[in-house]
Design a protein around this motif. Structure first.
Motif, PDB file in Angstrom:
ATOM      1  N   PRO A  94      42.868  19.067  -1.430  1.00 34.67           N
ATOM      2  CA  PRO A  94      44.308  19.337  -1.468  1.00 34.67           C
ATOM      3  C   PRO A  94      45.040  18.966  -0.181  1.00 34.67           C
ATOM      4  O   PRO A  94      46.189  18.505  -0.220  1.00 34.67           O
ATOM      5  N   ASP A  95      44.403  19.175   0.965  1.00 40.48           N
ATOM      6  CA  ASP A  95      45.050  18.816   2.234  1.00 40.48           C
ATOM      7  C   ASP A  95      45.237  17.304   2.344  1.00 40.48           C
ATOM      8  O   ASP A  95      46.231  16.823   2.909  1.00 40.48           O
ATOM      9  N   ARG A  96      44.283  16.556   1.808  1.00 42.49           N
ATOM     10  CA  ARG A  96      44.393  15.098   1.798  1.00 42.49           C
ATOM     11  C   ARG A  96      45.532  14.659   0.879  1.00 42.49           C
ATOM     12  O   ARG A  96      46.301  13.763   1.206  1.00 42.49           O
ATOM     13  N   VAL A  97      45.660  15.327  -0.268  1.00 49.93           N
ATOM     14  CA  VAL A  97      46.754  15.020  -1.192  1.00 49.93           C
ATOM     15  C   VAL A  97      48.099  15.277  -0.524  1.00 49.93           C
ATOM     16  O   VAL A  97      49.032  14.470  -0.629  1.00 49.93           O
ATOM     17  N   LEU A  98      48.206  16.405   0.170  1.00 54.46           N
ATOM     18  CA  LEU A  98      49.452  16.740   0.856  1.00 54.46           C
ATOM     19  C   LEU A  98      49.797  15.688   1.908  1.00 54.46           C
ATOM     20  O   LEU A  98      50.965  15.313   2.075  1.00 54.46           O
ATOM     21  N   ALA A  99      48.780  15.196   2.617  1.00 52.78           N
ATOM     22  CA  ALA A  99      49.011  14.152   3.622  1.00 52.78           C
ATOM     23  C   ALA A  99      49.504  12.865   2.969  1.00 52.78           C
ATOM     24  O   ALA A  99      50.392  12.182   3.505  1.00 52.78           O
ATOM     25  N   VAL A 100      48.941  12.529   1.818  1.00 53.04           N
ATOM     26  CA  VAL A 100      49.377  11.328   1.095  1.00 53.04           C
ATOM     27  C   VAL A 100      50.809  11.505   0.609  1.00 53.04           C
ATOM     28  O   VAL A 100      51.625  10.574   0.691  1.00 53.04           O
ATOM     29  N   VAL A 101      51.127  12.690   0.109  1.00 58.56           N
ATOM     30  CA  VAL A 101      52.489  12.963  -0.348  1.00 58.56           C
ATOM     31  C   VAL A 101      53.477  12.801   0.793  1.00 58.56           C
ATOM     32  O   VAL A 101      54.548  12.204   0.628  1.00 58.56           O
ATOM     33  N   THR A 102      53.128  13.327   1.949  1.00 60.82           N
ATOM     34  CA  THR A 102      54.001  13.200   3.118  1.00 60.82           C
ATOM     35  C   THR A 102      54.231  11.732   3.477  1.00 60.82           C
ATOM     36  O   THR A 102      55.356  11.327   3.789  1.00 60.82           O
ATOM     37  N   GLU A 103      53.174  10.937   3.403  1.00 63.56           N
ATOM     38  CA  GLU A 103      53.295   9.512   3.689  1.00 63.56           C
ATOM     39  C   GLU A 103      54.205   8.825   2.675  1.00 63.56           C
ATOM     40  O   GLU A 103      55.047   8.001   3.042  1.00 63.56           O
ATOM     41  N   LEU A 104      54.056   9.155   1.405  1.00 63.28           N
ATOM     42  CA  LEU A 104      54.889   8.544   0.368  1.00 63.28           C
ATOM     43  C   LEU A 104      56.355   8.968   0.496  1.00 63.28           C
ATOM     44  O   LEU A 104      57.266   8.177   0.233  1.00 63.28           O
ATOM     45  N   ILE A 105      56.584  10.212   0.920  1.00 64.42           N
ATOM     46  CA  ILE A 105      57.957  10.665   1.166  1.00 64.42           C
ATOM     47  C   ILE A 105      58.569   9.859   2.304  1.00 64.42           C
ATOM     48  O   ILE A 105      59.725   9.423   2.232  1.00 64.42           O
ATOM     49  N   ASP A 106      57.796   9.643   3.363  1.00 63.74           N
ATOM     50  CA  ASP A 106      58.285   8.847   4.491  1.00 63.74           C
ATOM     51  C   ASP A 106      58.639   7.430   4.047  1.00 63.74           C
ATOM     52  O   ASP A 106      59.559   6.809   4.586  1.00 63.74           O
TER      53      ASP A 106
END
Length: 244
Positions: free
Chosen positions: A128-140
């Motif tokens: 889940p922490d990896r997913v959150l990091a990917v989401v943050t990158e996609l938001i950026d």
């Protein structure tokens, strides 16, 4: 207004599936959002199934190699597009093992090309922490289309974490492209009252596209009480503006 917003979002997603711009899919603008969705799903099926046998063979080879070696080979020899297509033919647990060791930037680009029909089990198997990091990158990157697709694949825990972590602006924009009204409703329902008020404020005071996103979000909620609460907060915001 709501059907028009839904159709507009579907045109954007159709253009993404075809790798083109919305200007090039205006031929479909007269279709309803439901028909546009069906058309997009057929396009996705045709595109992803065309070379599936070849990617399945590559996925079979990965089963004979250690995870660390597979990661090194993928990062050196595979573009994120190819890696995503191969991952779609692997078992979710095996693909997640590899994903948990790959750079976030690489995974974010791979998510763009992941077969949406097979994304759910894979995304739910990733840390889940990896997913959150990917989401943050996609938001950026401003890639809210891919994020809308990921919302449908997320677990309830991921939805709760994402809904309480990302900005109001991002949540509104992601909501425009969420595949499932039910999953979108779950994400919004996880928010406290203060956050819902903030979302109403952001929608009403943002640029036209953000106001449209707010209307789209409100229309897509399938929980009547939640929809009424959010609408009530919007009315409170409007009343506050008229008295100041």
């Amino acid at each position: 207004m709501a059907p028009e917003l839904a159709s507009r979002a579907e045109l954007v997603k159709l253009a993404r599936a075809l790798g083109t711009t919305t200007d090039d899919v205006t031929f479909a603008a007269s279709l309803t959002s439901r028909d546009l969705r069906r058309l997009r799903q057929r396009v996705v099926g045709a595109l992803y199934d065309e070379h599936r046998a070849a990617f399945r063979r590559v996925a079979a080879i990965t089963r004979t190699l250690p995870v660390a070696l597979n990661v090194r080979i993928a990062l050196r020899a595979f573009s994120p597009l190819l890696a995503a297509r191969v991952a779609g033919e692997m078992s979710p647990d095996r693909a997640a093992e590899l994903a948990n060791r790959m750079p976030v930037e690489y995974l974010a680009e791979a998510c763009v090309h992941l077969d949406p029909r097979r994304a759910g089990p894979l995304v739910r198997a990733i840390d889940p922490d990896r997913v959150l990091a990917v989401v943050t990158e996609l938001i950026d990157r401003g890639d809210f289309v891919t994020l809308g697709r990921m919302m449908d694949a997320a677990t309830d825990r991921m939805l709760a974490d994402l809904a309480t972590t990302i900005s109001d602006d991002a949540l509104l924009r992601i909501g425009c492209y969420a595949e499932s009204d039910a999953r979108l409703t779950r994400a919004v329902a996880a928010l406290p009252a203060e956050r819902l008020r903030a979302i109403a404020h952001t929608a009403l005071n943002g640029p036209p596209d953000l106001r449209a996103a707010g209307l789209s979000l409100l229309a897509r909620l399938d929980d009547e009480r939640l929809r009424e609460r959010l609408a009530g907060y919007a009315v409170e915001e409007l009343s506050r503006e008229t008295t100041t």
